[in-house]
Write a protein that holds these residues in place. Structure first.
Motif, PDB file in Angstrom:
ATOM      1  N   ASN A  29       0.824  -1.209   0.000  1.00  8.46           N
ATOM      2  CA  ASN A  29       0.000   0.000   0.000  1.00  8.46           C
ATOM      3  C   ASN A  29       0.859   1.260   0.000  1.00  8.46           C
ATOM      4  OD1 ASN A  29      -2.250  -1.619  -0.012  1.00  8.46           O
ATOM      5  ND2 ASN A  29      -2.606  -1.462   2.177  1.00  8.46           N
ATOM      6  N   GLY A  30       1.965   1.232   0.743  1.00  9.55           N
ATOM      7  CA  GLY A  30       2.886   2.374   0.740  1.00  9.55           C
ATOM      8  C   GLY A  30       3.507   2.590  -0.626  1.00  9.55           C
ATOM      9  N   ALA A  31       3.884   1.494  -1.284  1.00 10.06           N
ATOM     10  CA  ALA A  31       4.461   1.594  -2.621  1.00 10.06           C
ATOM     11  C   ALA A  31       3.449   2.166  -3.608  1.00 10.06           C
ATOM     12  CB  ALA A  31       4.944   0.217  -3.088  1.00 10.06           C
ATOM     13  N   ILE A  32       2.198   1.758  -3.485  1.00 12.00           N
ATOM     14  CA  ILE A  32       1.162   2.275  -4.376  1.00 12.00           C
ATOM     15  C   ILE A  32       0.941   3.764  -4.142  1.00 12.00           C
ATOM     16  CG2 ILE A  32      -1.314   2.167  -4.889  1.00 12.00           C
ATOM     17  CD1 ILE A  32      -1.034  -0.924  -4.523  1.00 12.00           C
ATOM     18  N   ILE A  33       0.975   4.191  -2.879  1.00 11.83           N
ATOM     19  CA  ILE A  33       0.839   5.622  -2.573  1.00 11.83           C
ATOM     20  C   ILE A  33       1.955   6.407  -3.260  1.00 11.83           C
ATOM     21  CG2 ILE A  33       1.073   7.351  -0.737  1.00 11.83           C
ATOM     22  CD1 ILE A  33      -0.435   5.327   1.094  1.00 11.83           C
ATOM     23  N   LEU A  34       3.191   5.932  -3.132  1.00 11.91           N
ATOM     24  CA  LEU A  34       4.333   6.659  -3.698  1.00 11.91           C
ATOM     25  C   LEU A  34       4.399   6.579  -5.222  1.00 11.91           C
ATOM     26  CD1 LEU A  34       7.150   5.735  -1.161  1.00 11.91           C
ATOM     27  CD2 LEU A  34       5.879   7.883  -1.337  1.00 11.91           C
ATOM     28  N   ASP A  35       3.816   5.536  -5.809  1.00  8.37           N
ATOM     29  CA  ASP A  35       3.908   5.349  -7.250  1.00  8.37           C
ATOM     30  C   ASP A  35       2.699   5.908  -7.999  1.00  8.37           C
ATOM     31  OD1 ASP A  35       5.672   4.318  -9.249  1.00  8.37           O
ATOM     32  OD2 ASP A  35       4.183   2.753  -9.657  1.00  8.37           O
ATOM     33  N   SER A  36       1.716   6.446  -7.271  1.00  8.59           N
ATOM     34  CA  SER A  36       0.504   6.982  -7.898  1.00  8.59           C
ATOM     35  C   SER A  36       0.508   8.501  -7.851  1.00  8.59           C
ATOM     36  CB  SER A  36      -0.739   6.476  -7.168  1.00  8.59           C
ATOM     37  OG  SER A  36      -0.801   5.077  -7.208  1.00  8.59           O
ATOM     38  N   TYR A  37      -0.195   9.089  -8.801  1.00  6.99           N
ATOM     39  CA  TYR A  37      -0.348  10.539  -8.827  1.00  6.99           C
ATOM     40  C   TYR A  37      -1.778  10.898  -8.476  1.00  6.99           C
ATOM     41  CZ  TYR A  37       4.171  10.465 -11.052  1.00  6.99           C
ATOM     42  OH  TYR A  37       5.506  10.254 -11.310  1.00  6.99           O
ATOM     43  N   LEU A  38      -1.930  11.987  -7.770  1.00 13.36           N
ATOM     44  CA  LEU A  38      -3.239  12.467  -7.343  1.00 13.36           C
ATOM     45  C   LEU A  38      -4.201  12.516  -8.527  1.00 13.36           C
ATOM     46  CD1 LEU A  38      -4.443  13.482  -4.661  1.00 13.36           C
ATOM     47  CD2 LEU A  38      -3.918  15.780  -5.402  1.00 13.36           C
ATOM     48  N   ARG A  45      -9.765   9.171  -6.030  1.00 15.19           N
ATOM     49  CA  ARG A  45      -9.093  10.327  -6.641  1.00 15.19           C
ATOM     50  C   ARG A  45      -8.150  11.056  -5.684  1.00 15.19           C
ATOM     51  NH1 ARG A  45      -9.252   9.407 -11.924  1.00 15.19           N
ATOM     52  NH2 ARG A  45     -11.348   9.058 -12.646  1.00 15.19           N
ATOM     53  N   GLY A  46      -8.326  10.868  -4.378  1.00 11.31           N
ATOM     54  CA  GLY A  46      -7.456  11.548  -3.421  1.00 11.31           C
ATOM     55  C   GLY A  46      -6.158  10.815  -3.149  1.00 11.31           C
ATOM     56  N   LEU A  47      -6.015   9.586  -3.657  1.00 10.00           N
ATOM     57  CA  LEU A  47      -4.819   8.787  -3.416  1.00 10.00           C
ATOM     58  C   LEU A  47      -3.697   9.216  -4.350  1.00 10.00           C
ATOM     59  CD1 LEU A  47      -3.613   6.103  -2.081  1.00 10.00           C
ATOM     60  CD2 LEU A  47      -4.168   5.071  -4.271  1.00 10.00           C
ATOM     61  N   GLY A  48      -2.505   9.350  -3.815  1.00 10.58           N
ATOM     62  CA  GLY A  48      -1.333   9.592  -4.656  1.00 10.58           C
ATOM     63  C   GLY A  48      -0.625  10.897  -4.358  1.00 10.58           C
ATOM     64  N   MET A  49       0.488  11.056  -5.034  1.00 13.37           N
ATOM     65  CA  MET A  49       1.347  12.213  -4.835  1.00 13.37           C
ATOM     66  C   MET A  49       0.805  13.411  -5.616  1.00 13.37           C
ATOM     67  SD  MET A  49       3.478  10.896  -2.799  1.00 13.37           S
ATOM     68  CE  MET A  49       4.620  12.236  -2.718  1.00 13.37           C
ATOM     69  N   ASN A  50       0.855  14.561  -4.987  1.00 14.05           N
ATOM     70  CA  ASN A  50       0.384  15.802  -5.594  1.00 14.05           C
ATOM     71  C   ASN A  50       1.401  16.275  -6.628  1.00 14.05           C
ATOM     72  OD1 ASN A  50      -0.508  18.382  -6.182  1.00 14.05           O
ATOM     73  ND2 ASN A  50      -1.045  18.852  -4.085  1.00 14.05           N
ATOM     74  N   THR A  51       0.962  16.483  -7.859  1.00 14.67           N
ATOM     75  CA  THR A  51       1.872  16.892  -8.928  1.00 14.67           C
ATOM     76  C   THR A  51       1.970  18.406  -9.090  1.00 14.67           C
ATOM     77  OG1 THR A  51       0.103  16.689 -10.558  1.00 14.67           O
ATOM     78  CG2 THR A  51       1.523  14.771 -10.242  1.00 14.67           C
ATOM     79  N   ASP A  52       1.283  19.161  -8.245  1.00  5.37           N
ATOM     80  CA  ASP A  52       1.354  20.620  -8.326  1.00  5.37           C
ATOM     81  C   ASP A  52       2.758  21.154  -8.053  1.00  5.37           C
ATOM     82  OD1 ASP A  52      -1.325  20.641  -8.853  1.00  5.37           O
ATOM     83  OD2 ASP A  52      -1.916  21.273  -6.834  1.00  5.37           O
ATOM     84  N   ARG A  53       3.584  20.343  -7.450  1.00  6.92           N
ATOM     85  CA  ARG A  53       4.921  20.800  -7.050  1.00  6.92           C
ATOM     86  C   ARG A  53       5.991  20.488  -8.094  1.00  6.92           C
ATOM     87  NH1 ARG A  53       2.234  18.442  -2.924  1.00  6.92           N
ATOM     88  NH2 ARG A  53       1.636  19.850  -1.265  1.00  6.92           N
ATOM     89  N   LEU A  54       5.620  19.817  -9.155  1.00  9.84           N
ATOM     90  CA  LEU A  54       6.606  19.500 -10.195  1.00  9.84           C
ATOM     91  C   LEU A  54       7.172  20.778 -10.797  1.00  9.84           C
ATOM     92  CD1 LEU A  54       4.851  16.575 -12.081  1.00  9.84           C
ATOM     93  CD2 LEU A  54       6.725  16.427 -10.448  1.00  9.84           C
ATOM     94  N   HIS A  55       8.396  20.723 -11.179  1.00  6.15           N
ATOM     95  CA  HIS A  55       9.088  21.832 -11.849  1.00  6.15           C
ATOM     96  C   HIS A  55       9.339  23.013 -10.923  1.00  6.15           C
ATOM     97  CE1 HIS A  55       8.374  19.457 -15.359  1.00  6.15           C
ATOM     98  NE2 HIS A  55       7.067  19.579 -15.231  1.00  6.15           N
TER      99      HIS A  55
END
Length: 108
Positions: A29-38, A45-55
C-alpha cells in the motif's frame, strides 16, 4: 524491523504483490501511494502524490512533499509507522528521489 521504500520508478517491481503478512500489505500500500499521482486512481481520486509541485525547486517544496506523504499514509495506510522521509533531487535525470522509512506496523 524497518523497511525502506524508494520512489525510483521501479518501486512496485521490487515488492511482492501477493502479501502473506500484514507487513507486506502495508509495504504494498505504501508503494502504491508513492507510485501513484493524485486524481489518477479511479474511484480513489485523493490517493497519490500531488503533482502541483513539479518543476519547482526541491529545496522550496521538500517540506510540502514530506507533509503530503504523511497525509497520504495517515489517510490510506494508517497502519504504517513512518520514520524518516527524504527528498533528493541530485540524480542525473533531474527527477526527485523520495525515500520513506517504515519503522513498523501498528497491530489491530
Amino acid at each position: 524491523m524497518s523497511w525502506i521504500l524508494k520512489n525510483n520508478g521501479k518501486i512496485l517491481e521490487d515488492i511482492c504483490l501477493d502479501p502473506q503478512t500484514v507487513e507486506e500489505e502495508v509495504l504494498i500500500n505504501g508503494a502504491i501511494i508513492l507510485d501513484s499521482y493524485l486524481k489518477s486512481v479511479t474511484l480513489i481520486r485523493g490517493l497519490g502524490m500531488n503533482t502541483d509541485r513539479l518543476h519547482r525547486p526541491v529545496n522550496v517544496v521538500a517540506n510540502e512533499i514530506v507533509a503530503n506523504i504523511h497525509d497520504q499514509f495517515e489517510q490510506y495506510e494508517p497502519r504504517a509507522i513512518l520514520g524518516e522521509i527524504t527528498v533528493d533531487a541530485s540524480n542525473v535525470q533531474g527527477m526527485m528521489d523520495i525515500t520513506v522509512e517504515i519503522m513498523g506496523v501498528k497491530k489491530g
